[in-house]
Design a protein around this motif. Structure first.
Motif, short mmCIF file in Angstrom:
data_model
loop_
_atom_site.label_atom_id
_atom_site.label_comp_id
_atom_site.label_asym_id
_atom_site.label_seq_id
_atom_site.Cartn_x
_atom_site.Cartn_y
_atom_site.Cartn_z
N SER A 32 0.83 -1.20 0.00
CA SER A 32 0.00 0.00 0.00
C SER A 32 0.87 1.25 0.00
CB SER A 32 -0.93 0.00 1.22
OG SER A 32 -0.19 0.03 2.43
N ASP A 33 2.00 1.24 0.73
CA ASP A 33 2.91 2.38 0.72
C ASP A 33 3.43 2.65 -0.68
OD1 ASP A 33 2.91 2.85 3.58
OD2 ASP A 33 4.12 1.04 3.77
N TYR A 68 0.69 4.21 -2.84
CA TYR A 68 0.54 5.63 -2.53
C TYR A 68 1.68 6.44 -3.15
CZ TYR A 68 -3.14 4.49 0.83
OH TYR A 68 -4.31 4.06 1.41
N ARG A 125 -2.66 6.76 -4.65
CA ARG A 125 -3.87 6.12 -4.16
C ARG A 125 -3.65 4.63 -4.00
NH1 ARG A 125 -8.64 6.87 -8.13
NH2 ARG A 125 -9.64 5.52 -6.57
N CYS A 126 -4.51 4.02 -3.22
CA CYS A 126 -4.53 2.57 -3.07
C CYS A 126 -5.99 2.18 -2.95
CB CYS A 126 -3.75 2.12 -1.83
SG CYS A 126 -3.64 0.32 -1.63
N TYR A 160 -8.76 4.67 -1.55
CA TYR A 160 -8.12 5.67 -0.68
C TYR A 160 -7.15 6.52 -1.50
CZ TYR A 160 -10.03 2.98 3.20
OH TYR A 160 -10.88 2.34 4.05
N HIS A 203 3.12 1.62 8.19
CA HIS A 203 2.23 1.11 9.24
C HIS A 203 2.71 -0.19 9.88
CE1 HIS A 203 0.54 -0.92 5.59
NE2 HIS A 203 0.42 -1.93 6.42
N GLY A 210 -4.12 -0.25 13.56
CA GLY A 210 -5.52 0.13 13.42
C GLY A 210 -6.14 0.52 14.75
N LYS A 215 -9.28 4.11 12.31
CA LYS A 215 -8.19 5.01 11.96
C LYS A 215 -6.93 4.17 11.87
CE LYS A 215 -10.25 9.08 14.16
NZ LYS A 215 -11.59 8.46 14.32
N PHE A 216 -6.41 4.03 10.65
CA PHE A 216 -5.32 3.09 10.37
C PHE A 216 -4.11 3.86 9.87
CE2 PHE A 216 -3.04 -0.35 8.35
CZ PHE A 216 -3.38 -1.47 9.09
N THR A 263 -3.29 5.48 6.13
CA THR A 263 -4.47 5.32 5.29
C THR A 263 -5.18 6.66 5.30
OG1 THR A 263 -4.67 2.99 5.87
CG2 THR A 263 -6.61 4.06 4.93
N GLY A 321 1.01 7.92 9.12
CA GLY A 321 1.61 6.64 9.45
C GLY A 321 2.71 6.72 10.49
#
Length: 261
Positions: free
Chosen positions: A50-51, A54, A59-60, A63, A73, A100, A121-122, A125, A130
Motif C-alpha cells: 500500500s505504501d 501511494y 492512491r490505493c 483511498y 504502518h 488500526g 483510523k489506520f 491510510t 503513518g
C-alpha cells in the motif's frame, strides 16, 4: 488520529508523501501524550504494498492521498514515555504496534472485531498519518511487548504475519487441509508460513513471478507453479483430496481454474 512523531535538535522527523514519487523527510510534530498513550521510539518499519501504491500512484484502491501524509504502518519500537494511566508497558519495553485504532464504541469494537470498525483510523491510510517517523504517540493497549528472542525487525512483521494467521483461522486450516495460495508476494509467503504452523500437510503456491516462487520453495512450499496473467487451466496433482482443500488468494489473478487429478 494520525498521532505522529519529533531531529537531532529534538525535532521529530518523518517520511512525508507530498505527491506521486515525491517523498521527503520533514518535521512531524507529536501531539500531547494522553493518559492512556505511550510515546514510541520507532526502530523498524516495513514497506507495504500500500505504501508503494501511494508513492507511485497517489492512491490505493478507494483511498486517495489529497494532502501530505506520513507513510508506514508495519512497525516496532521502544517505549520512551508512558501516560499517567498506562499499566501494560513501561519505558524501555520493546513493542510491536497494532496500526488500526477502533472507536471502541460501535458494536464491532465491543464484539472484539475492532478491525471491522466503520470509523477505523489506520496508520498511513488517508487522511491518517503513518509511523515512518523517529517517534509516534499511540494507545498503550495497541502496543504489544515482544519476547526477548524476537528482533525489532521481526516485531515490525507482526502486522503482515497477522494477515496470514487470520486467513488460516478463517479457512480452518489444520492437519487435514491441503492449501492453495494464489500469490507469492510477502502476504502470500507469510500465509505459507502460517499454514505450515497450523499443520497443513501440503501447501501449493502459484504466482507469475519465478523469483517469488523460488523464495516460496525455500520457505517450504510443497509445490510451486508459475502461471500467466491470462485465463488458463492448470492440473495440480497435489490436490488428491480436493474436498479438504482451501484456496487463499493474496493477489488479483483474473481467473484460476483448478481441477483435481
Amino acid at each position: 488520529m494520525g498521532k505522529g512523531g519529533i531531529s537531532g535538535d529534538g525535532e521529530n522527523m518523518a517520511a512525508w508523501l507530498l505527491g506521486v514519487n515525491n517523498l521527503k523527510i520533514q518535521p512531524y510534530k507529536l501531539p500531547p501524550l494522553g493518559p492512556n498513550d505511550v510515546k514510541i521510539n520507532i526502530k523498524a518499519v516495513g514497506i507495504c504494498g500500500s505504501d508503494v501504491h501511494y508513492l507511485k500512484h497517489g492512491r490505493c484502491g478507494d483511498y486517495m492521498v489529497t494532502e501530505p501524509m506520513v507513510i508506514g504502518h508495519e512497525c516496532a519500537g521502544i517505549v520512551a514515555e508512558v501516560g499517567s494511566e498506562v499499566k501494560s508497558v513501561v519505558v524501555g519495553d520493546r513493542v510491536a504496534l497494532e496500526p488500526g485504532i477502533g472507536c471502541w464504541h460501535c458494536s464491532q469494537c465491543k464484539g472484539g472485531s475492532y478491525n471491522l470498525c466503520p470509523d477505523m483510523k489506520f496508520f498511513a491510510t488517508p487522511p491518517i498519518h503513518g509511523s515512518l517517523a523517529n517517534q509516534v504517540v499511540h494507545p498503550a493497549e495497541l502496543c504489544f511487548k515482544l519476547p526477548e528472542n524476537l528482533s525489532l525487525e521481526e516485531g515490525a512483521m507482526c502486522e503482515p504475519l497477522s494477515v496470514g494467521i487470520h486467513a488460516c483461522r478463517r479457512a480452518n486450516v489444520g492437519a487435514e487441509t491441503t492449501v492453495l495460495i494464489v500469490g507469492a508476494g510477502p502476504i502470500g509467503l507469510v500465509t505459507l508460513l502460517a499454514a505450515r504452523a497450523y499443520g497443513a500437510p501440503k501447501v501449493v503456491i502459484v504466482d507469475v513471478d519465478s523469483h517469488r516462487l523460488s523464495v516460496a520453495k525455500k520457505l517450504g512450499a510443497d509445490a510451486i507453479i508459475q502461471v500467466s496473467t491470462k485465463s488458463e487451466v492448470y492440473k495440480l496433482d497435489y490436490f488428491c483430496c480436493f474436498r479438504h482443500t482451501v484456496y487463499l488468494s493474496t493477489t488479483n489473478v483474473e481467473k484460476l481454474v483448478v481441477y483435481p487429478s
